[in-house]
Each structure stands twice: as C-alpha cells, then as structure tokens.
Design an enzyme around this catalytic site. Structure first.
Site, PDB file in Angstrom:
ATOM      1  CD  GLU A 194      -3.017  -1.011   0.377  1.00 61.90           C
ATOM      2  OE1 GLU A 194      -3.152   0.030  -0.291  1.00 61.90           O
ATOM      3  OE2 GLU A 194      -3.788  -1.975   0.275  1.00 61.90           O
TER       4      GLU A 194
ATOM      5  CB  CYS B 190      -2.189   7.011   1.115  1.00 59.83           C
ATOM      6  SG  CYS B 190      -3.629   6.299   1.915  1.00 59.83           S
TER       7      CYS B 190
HETATM    8  P1  NAD Z   1       7.798   5.668   4.869  1.00 61.92           P
HETATM    9  O1  NAD Z   1       7.945   4.935   3.600  1.00 61.92           O
HETATM   10  O2  NAD Z   1       8.825   6.665   5.245  1.00 61.92           O
HETATM   11  O3  NAD Z   1       7.702   4.629   6.094  1.00 61.92           O
HETATM   12  C1  NAD Z   1       6.695   3.640   6.145  1.00 61.92           C
HETATM   13  C2  NAD Z   1       7.164   2.470   6.988  1.00 61.92           C
HETATM   14  O4  NAD Z   1       8.210   1.781   6.291  1.00 61.92           O
HETATM   15  C3  NAD Z   1       7.749   2.853   8.350  1.00 61.92           C
HETATM   16  O5  NAD Z   1       7.296   1.931   9.310  1.00 61.92           O
HETATM   17  C4  NAD Z   1       9.246   2.735   8.122  1.00 61.92           C
HETATM   18  O6  NAD Z   1       9.976   2.483   9.305  1.00 61.92           O
HETATM   19  C5  NAD Z   1       9.307   1.539   7.177  1.00 61.92           C
HETATM   20  N1  NAD Z   1      10.517   1.439   6.361  1.00 61.92           N
HETATM   21  C6  NAD Z   1      11.331   2.412   5.945  1.00 61.92           C
HETATM   22  N2  NAD Z   1      12.330   1.896   5.191  1.00 61.92           N
HETATM   23  C7  NAD Z   1      12.128   0.564   5.104  1.00 61.92           C
HETATM   24  C8  NAD Z   1      12.797  -0.525   4.460  1.00 61.92           C
HETATM   25  N3  NAD Z   1      13.900  -0.337   3.748  1.00 61.92           N
HETATM   26  N4  NAD Z   1      12.287  -1.763   4.576  1.00 61.92           N
HETATM   27  C9  NAD Z   1      11.151  -1.977   5.288  1.00 61.92           C
HETATM   28  N5  NAD Z   1      10.493  -0.994   5.946  1.00 61.92           N
HETATM   29  C10 NAD Z   1      10.962   0.262   5.851  1.00 61.92           C
HETATM   30  O7  NAD Z   1       6.339   6.376   4.819  1.00 61.92           O
HETATM   31  P2  NAD Z   1       5.705   7.436   5.813  1.00 61.92           P
HETATM   32  O8  NAD Z   1       6.379   8.756   5.635  1.00 61.92           O
HETATM   33  O9  NAD Z   1       5.593   6.870   7.188  1.00 61.92           O
HETATM   34  O10 NAD Z   1       4.207   7.511   5.245  1.00 61.92           O
HETATM   35  C11 NAD Z   1       3.824   8.301   4.161  1.00 61.92           C
HETATM   36  C12 NAD Z   1       3.776   7.492   2.880  1.00 61.92           C
HETATM   37  O11 NAD Z   1       2.945   6.338   3.038  1.00 61.92           O
HETATM   38  C13 NAD Z   1       3.156   8.253   1.727  1.00 61.92           C
HETATM   39  O12 NAD Z   1       3.864   7.972   0.558  1.00 61.92           O
HETATM   40  C14 NAD Z   1       1.734   7.719   1.660  1.00 61.92           C
HETATM   41  O13 NAD Z   1       1.105   7.872   0.406  1.00 61.92           O
HETATM   42  C15 NAD Z   1       1.973   6.288   2.003  1.00 61.92           C
HETATM   43  N6  NAD Z   1       0.751   5.642   2.501  1.00 61.92           N
HETATM   44  C16 NAD Z   1       0.094   4.779   1.666  1.00 61.92           C
HETATM   45  C17 NAD Z   1      -1.092   4.198   2.092  1.00 61.92           C
HETATM   46  C18 NAD Z   1      -1.872   3.281   1.191  1.00 61.92           C
HETATM   47  O14 NAD Z   1      -2.778   2.628   1.682  1.00 61.92           O
HETATM   48  N7  NAD Z   1      -1.580   3.200  -0.090  1.00 61.92           N
HETATM   49  C19 NAD Z   1      -1.576   4.455   3.386  1.00 61.92           C
HETATM   50  C20 NAD Z   1      -0.864   5.311   4.206  1.00 61.92           C
HETATM   51  C21 NAD Z   1       0.309   5.900   3.748  1.00 61.92           C
END
Ligand code: NAD
Length: 505
Positions: free
Chosen positions: A258, A292
């Site tokens: 997602e 998102c």
């Molecule tokens: P992010 O990608 O910075 O972090 C998300 C999660 O991924 C965190 O728990 C982080 O610790 C983890 N993470 C980071 N690097 C990783 C790696 N290499 N391997 C595994 N896990 C890792 O995102 P954010 O800033 O917390 O959230 C905002 C983003 O999330 C936006 O792009 C938004 O559109 C997206 N989002 C999408 C949905 C959806 O349903 N499509 C829902 C909510 C947020």
C-alpha cells in the site's frame, strides 16, 4: 491567546492516555514526539529483534491455526469492544502523535472498530467454492487455510487504522501478527498493542499472537527479508515499497503493498460546483494533505476552471489552522520539518515550471510553536502536468490544470506513475460511467461526486501501478491472508482419471 498547548501539559496528558489503555513505555532508543509542539515525549522503548519475534510468532501459529475461526473471532470481537471503550483516549493519542484533528483521530479509531466488526462476521464466513467435478463420485472444492506470521509495516499518517485492517483479518484468518509501526508513531502502537493483549488474554489465546516490534527501516527490512514471514503487508512510500517488494519476491513471500498515491479529481462543466468545492477542500486540505488518498491534482474543465480555483482559494483562506485537539481546527501540523522543507521545495519547482501559487503554501504559527511545522494548504495553477505534479509530495499542495475534452482529462489523470484514488464531479451519467469504466480511471479507487479520500472499510482498499497493487480491509481482501487449497475427494470405488487419461495397472 495561544492556540498551541503547552508542551509539558501535552506530555503529561500523553502519559495518562497511555496508562488508560494499559500501555507501558520502557527506556530505549526509540523516541516519541508530537508534531503539535515539535517536542519530545520521551522514550517509547527499545528497537526490537525481528528474528526472536518470528520464532515466538511461530509458537503462537502452532496453536492458532487449528483454533476454529469463529473462536478466533472472539479475540477480535473483544478487541473491538475495548477499542470502543477507549475510543476517546486512543483518538487523542493519534492526534498527539500524528497531528490529526480530533475528529479524524476519533475517525481512525472508529475505522479500527469497524474492521473488527467486519472481521468478526468474517470469522464465520471464510468460505471456499464447491465446483462440479468431471469425474463421477468425486467432489472438487477449495478450502482456505492460515498462512503463518504476517509482518505489518505501517506508515505514520494512519498510525493505527491500517494496522487494524491487516491485523483483524489476519487474526481471524489464523495468522499471528508482527507489527513494525512507524518510528514516528510508536505510542499509539503500544496503546493498541496493550488493548489487543488484554483481548487475547481474556479469550485464552496463545501468547505472542500480536507482537509490536519498535524500530525503523532496519526492523522493517529484517521483517521483509525473514523466511519465516510468509506475508509482508507494507504501507508507506513508493521508495520503501521499491526496497521491500524485491526482497519479499526473491524468497517467494507474498507482499501486500500500500504505497504512495497522487490522486486527482476531474471537475466537469455539469458538476454541482458547491458540492465539488466542499469535496475538494476536504480531500486536499484535510489531514494537512497527509493522507495517501489526499487530492493532489485538480483537472477542471476550462469553462469552470477559474471559478473553481477561486472558490477553493477562498475556502483555503478561512481554514482554521492550529492545535489539532482544539474545537474548530481543521488543519493540524505537518509531521516534521523535513515534510515542510519538501513542501517548500515542491512549490519552488512548480513555480519554476510556470505554476502560480494562488493561495497558501507558507508557514503558520511559527512564533507560537517554533519547533512545530504548520503550513497553510496551497493551491497552485499549472500550465501542464510537469514532473513535480507527477510526484507525490506528502504535504497540502493542490495543483490545478484546465482541460477541454473528457478523453484528454482522463488521459492526463492516468498519466502519473501512481494509481491509488480518483474521482469525478459530474451530473452527466455518461461522463460518470466513462470515468469508472474500463477506459476510465486506472486507479484502485474511483469515486463519483465525492473526493478521492475517506474510504469505508467495507470495500477493498488499495491501488495500482506504483501504489503497489495490494488490497486490504473489506470485500474479499481476507484471501490475501490465507492460502487456497484445491481438494478432490473420491467417494467412489473406481479411480477415473481427469481428461479421460487411461493408466490401467
Ligand atoms: P515511509 O515509507 O517513510 O515509512 C513507512 C514504513 O516503512 C515505516 O514503518 C518505516 O519504518 C518503514 N521502512 C522504511 N524503510 C524501510 C525498508 N527499507 N524496509 C522496510 N520498511 C521500511 O512512509 P511514511 O512517511 O511513514 O508515510 C507516508 C507514505 O505512506 C506516503 O507515501 C503515503 O502515500 C503512504 N501511505 C500509503 C497508504 C496506502 O494505503 N496506499 C496508506 C498510508 C500511507
């Protein structure tokens, strides 16, 4: 009068809210903070060990996979009751940690309650098909079985709701859950984790059915790479998904992704313009542009373009910005300074591309809260869909573009790498049906006469292209958490082979 609460009071209040949910913080390197003041809320705990958590989850799986699904549902039912009882405390914690306005914080808890209700019903509905067999005296059917531990990686902007979409389904499906929350929102995760443990204990469920493992990218990456985790559900940026997806695929795991969105609304000349403006302002400025599904691109018919832009800009000017817990606030803070910097950089690039900032875009309340980042939602008219418009900037920027012909509008709409949510405002049935038809929006969500954000849990949630293709929450998303088995049962005294093959011995 200050509109930003005193940090010390907020920190004390946070302690009370955590205690009310039965959550304990421990010393460790994982810190908590609030975007309301930008100040620290102290340590949340230590970064966890994924390997040890996976071992414990497998112990739980041994018991849970053969526990009847309706009995598994009892844990989720109790969780839903506890969430109802703690709705106001949890909602407030979401506001404190993620900066959402109070009603959105409460809405996020309601979303958890709703998915619990859904999953409890589902626990008696995990049905497969019975299919006509070509062989006499044979029964052909599909059965669904638990898969094993599910790794849930969640984003800061929906710190608890997205976890619950996954967890409620996974638990009734028979799968233990290892939850790696965002390192920006550890406290809400600890609070939900404590309520879950209470529900599990009261129902005699195995220990470690849910484990909250704090940490950052390292713990997320460890979870993605672990052979003992057959399903990894990762919510966050496309950049994160690009790392997780190949790692899970390389070990033949199942990824539910997602990822980022770049959601648009088309406003047709026949639209109810007042309704459109209300839908646009909520979708674009709500949650300070940090959903998102936030509306980021507005594609407006040239005949109503200027009127819509003017009305949205006017609405933006009167949006109350400030303490998300205060009555009347509609726009809270950005999560941190990095987010504000990316917003400013995007606005600069857009202007360099010929865009005009019609309203907003600047920082607010920096005198009162110098360590916090409040930004006025921006609307920017663009001469075309430049690279910056095609990227997701996770902040309240709405780019407006004009169109002349619906086919061109749909082409522009689809001409971005992301494919999460979309909408059209129109009263013309042909336009509405075209937009949600096979040659219309290429997104996972396509709405008519509402904005792209604010989904209900009953429908499957997710998006296409760089959004990752995953589906969570309602409809038949539960199948993503189970393995399908095809069974052929011979209840005859003969051994006929399929396709008429003869193999007499
Ligand atoms: P992010 O990608 O910075 O972090 C998300 C999660 O991924 C965190 O728990 C982080 O610790 C983890 N993470 C980071 N690097 C990783 C790696 N290499 N391997 C595994 N896990 C890792 O995102 P954010 O800033 O917390 O959230 C905002 C983003 O999330 C936006 O792009 C938004 O559109 C997206 N989002 C999408 C949905 C959806 O349903 N499509 C829902 C909510 C947020």
């Amino acid at each position: 009068m200050s509109t930003i609460p005193q940090h010390d009071e907020l920190a004390k209040r946070t302690g009370h809210l955590l205690a009310a949910c039965g959550a304990k913080v421990t010393n460790g390197d994982q810190m908590a903070r609030t975007p309301i003041t930008g100040g620290s809320l102290g340590a949340a705990g230590a970064a966890g060990d994924i390997g040890a958590a996976v071992d414990r989850a497998h112990d739980a799986f041994e018991i849970w996979r053969t526990t009847p699904a309706p009995v598994r549902g009892n844990v989720v039912r109790r969780l839903g009751e506890l969430l109802r009882e703690h709705k106001s405390q949890l909602g407030e914690l979401v506001s404190i940690e993620a900066g959402k306005i109070r009603s959105e914080g409460l809405g996020e808890v309601q979303e958890m309650i709703d998915i619990c209700d859904f999953a409890v019903g589902l626990s008696r509905q995990l049905h497969g098909l019975t299919i006509a067999s070509e062989r006499p005296g044979h029964r052909l059917m599909e059965t669904w079985h638990p898969m094993g531990p599910v790794g849930v990686i969640s984003a800061f902007n929906f710190p608890v709701a997205v976890w619950s979409w996954n967890a409620a389904l996974a638990i009734v499906a028979g799968d233990p859950v290892i939850w790696k929350p965002s390192d920006k929102t550890p406290l809400t995760a600890l609070a939900c984790g404590a309520l879950f443990q209470q529900a599990a204990r009261e129902n005699g469920a195995p220990e470690h059915l849910l484990q909250v493992v704090l940490g950052g990218g390292k713990q997320g990456a460890d979870l993605a790479a672990h052979e003992g985790v057959p399903i990894v559900s990762a919510t966050g940026s496309t950049a994160m998904g690009r790392k997780v997806a190949p790692v899970v695929a390389a070990r033949f795991g199942r990824a539910i992704l997602e990822l980022g969105g770049n959601n648009a609304a088309i406003v047709a000349p026949s639209a109810d313009l007042d309704l459109a403006v209300r839908g646009i302002v909520f979708s674009a400025a709500g949650t300070a542009g940090q959903r998102c599904t936030t509306l980021r691109r507005l594609i407006v018919h040239r005949s109503v373009h200027d009127e819509i832009v003017e009305k949205v800009a006017k609405a933006y000017e009167s949006l109350p910005i400030g303490d998300p817990l205060a009555d009347g606030t509609l726009v809270g803070p950005l999560i941190d300074g990095g987010s504000f910097d990316r917003m400013q950089a995007a606005l600069e690039t857009a202007q360099g591309d010929g865009g005009t900032v019609v309203a907003g875009g600047d920082r607010a309340l920096d005198d009162e809260a110098p360590d916090a980042f409040y930004a006025r939602p921006a609307i920017v008219t663009m001469p075309g869909q430049t690279e910056i418009v095609r990227s997701e900037t996770f902040a309240p920027i709405l780019y407006a573009m004009a169109y002349d012909d619906l086919d061109d509008a749909i082409a522009l709409h689809n001409e971005v790498p992301q494919g999460l949510a979309s909408s059209i405002f129109t009263t013309d049935l042909r336009e509405a049906e075209t937009f949600i038809g096979a040659a219309g929006s290429d997104c996972g969500i396509a709405n008519v006469n509402i904005g792209p954000s604010g989904a209900e849990i009953g429908g499957a949630f997710g998006g296409e292209k760089e959004t990752g293709g995953g589906r969570e929450s309602g409809s038949d998303a539960w199948k993503g958490y189970m393995r399908r088995q095809t069974n052929t049962v011979n209840y005859s005294r003969d051994l006929p082979l399929a396709q008429g093959v003869n193999f007499d011995v």
